[in-house]
Design an enzyme around this catalytic site. Sequence first.
Site, PDB file in Angstrom:
ATOM      1  N   THR A   1       0.838  -1.205   0.000  1.00 13.68           N
ATOM      2  CA  THR A   1       0.000   0.000   0.000  1.00 13.68           C
ATOM      3  C   THR A   1       0.873   1.255   0.000  1.00 13.68           C
ATOM      4  O   THR A   1       0.614   2.203  -0.753  1.00 13.68           O
ATOM      5  CB  THR A   1      -0.933  -0.015   1.230  1.00 13.68           C
ATOM      6  OG1 THR A   1      -1.768  -1.170   1.139  1.00 13.68           O
ATOM      7  CG2 THR A   1      -1.786   1.237   1.309  1.00 13.68           C
TER       8      THR A   1
ATOM      9  N   CYS B   1      -9.057  -7.144   2.101  1.00  7.80           N
ATOM     10  CA  CYS B   1      -9.301  -5.807   2.670  1.00  7.80           C
ATOM     11  C   CYS B   1     -10.786  -5.497   2.726  1.00  7.80           C
ATOM     12  O   CYS B   1     -11.234  -4.694   3.527  1.00  7.80           O
ATOM     13  CB  CYS B   1      -8.639  -4.729   1.816  1.00  7.80           C
ATOM     14  SG  CYS B   1      -7.052  -5.191   1.227  1.00  7.80           S
TER      15      CYS B   1
HETATM   16  N1  PLP Z   1      -2.158  -4.500  -4.306  1.00  8.37           N
HETATM   17  C1  PLP Z   1      -2.669  -5.730  -4.399  1.00  8.37           C
HETATM   18  C2  PLP Z   1      -2.997  -6.273  -5.742  1.00  8.37           C
HETATM   19  C3  PLP Z   1      -2.874  -6.494  -3.242  1.00  8.37           C
HETATM   20  O1  PLP Z   1      -3.385  -7.712  -3.345  1.00  8.37           O
HETATM   21  C4  PLP Z   1      -2.527  -5.931  -1.985  1.00  8.37           C
HETATM   22  C5  PLP Z   1      -2.753  -6.675  -0.734  1.00  8.37           C
HETATM   23  O2  PLP Z   1      -3.524  -7.583  -0.655  1.00  8.37           O
HETATM   24  C6  PLP Z   1      -1.986  -4.643  -1.951  1.00  8.37           C
HETATM   25  C7  PLP Z   1      -1.828  -3.961  -3.121  1.00  8.37           C
HETATM   26  C8  PLP Z   1      -1.604  -4.000  -0.654  1.00  8.37           C
HETATM   27  O3  PLP Z   1      -0.421  -4.537  -0.160  1.00  8.37           O
HETATM   28  P1  PLP Z   1      -0.098  -4.501   1.413  1.00  8.37           P
HETATM   29  O4  PLP Z   1      -1.059  -5.460   2.043  1.00  8.37           O
HETATM   30  O5  PLP Z   1       1.315  -4.938   1.521  1.00  8.37           O
HETATM   31  O6  PLP Z   1      -0.292  -3.117   1.861  1.00  8.37           O
END
Ligand code: PLP
Length: 352
Positions: free
Chosen positions: A51, A298
Amino acid sequence: MLPYLSERFGNPSGAHAVSRQARTAVEDARDVMARALGADSGEVVFTAGGTEAINLAITGSLAARPGTVVCSAVEHAAVLESCRPHPHRLVGVDPQGVVDLEALACCLDDEVALVSIMLANNEVGTVQRLSDVVAVVRRRAPRAFVHTDAVQAFPWLDVAALAADCDLVSISAHKFGGPKGVGALVARSGASLRPVLRGGSQERGRRAGTHNVAGIVGMAAAASVTAETREATVARVGQLRHRLVEGLLSGVEGARETVGRASKVAGNCHMTFRGAESEALLVLLDEAGVCASAGSACASGALEPSHVLRAIGLPEEEAGSALRLSLGYCTGDDDVDAALAVVPKAVSALRS
Ligand code: PLP
């Protein structure tokens, strides 16, 4: 990772011997990540996860060079929410989740400063043809940078090769066996960025804050194992996924695969089971020891069908019966057996 949580617990920004040990570990990890991502070491920026890498890519590059941002309708919330405060345009996808290149071309002009298209989708697993995307962007919006969210791609795809033409590439360690809360952004030398986190001058002024040394070391170890074993893992997990999907298609009437296996990463099994409501199905599966999901992790608990299923044009009632079973490098035959024993029973219990 353990030494960096104990006897080598130095701050890599310091000057003394313990700090120097930590700095060497961070710089060695940077070299490993650079190799795994097809970048120069100086182009790798360590972050606290996917993120943050995405926020830095989008918010940071638009702060340096303002303009319109274009992204696909199936991006992760980290991309969609980073784009939202800026002038933005959304590009649709086909029923397999593949970006419509003609629609993309129509969104591009001299106003566009950034295009963000994910390499692999986190819900339905679709892999985008990034080199085609980049070719359209270079032709129609020559001043735009291209960012790819490669967070879901790294375990399965050679990101170094597939994202070679992108200016910005985001990844996250916990998707490939590394620790949670650490990630990286590749920012190629031409891509101008303003920091999002302000403070010290770590990461060449691109990301302030003391490094998560153990996390970075762990991510690099996981990245090199992943890159070395990827081909064999994809072949093995691809077979397991095939058995799982075929078993569910033949064992559950009305089961349907959301996106064809040819278009997606090896670890994704996303299906719909007409008449079985996702949230209720997840409860039954959880009780039986099968850890599954409907949308993205999420958005779990959201009652709305996911924006991804909407974008690929799945009818509402079908989207409401979606199930995602993710396979990983440690998934084995017994896991598939367990899922095949539990899912059909749970679906028929709900239907009756
Ligand atoms: N982008 C995608 C495609 C994801 O699947 C995720 C997490 O599930 C993220 C971004 C975010 O990553 P992080 O959980 O390390 O913040």
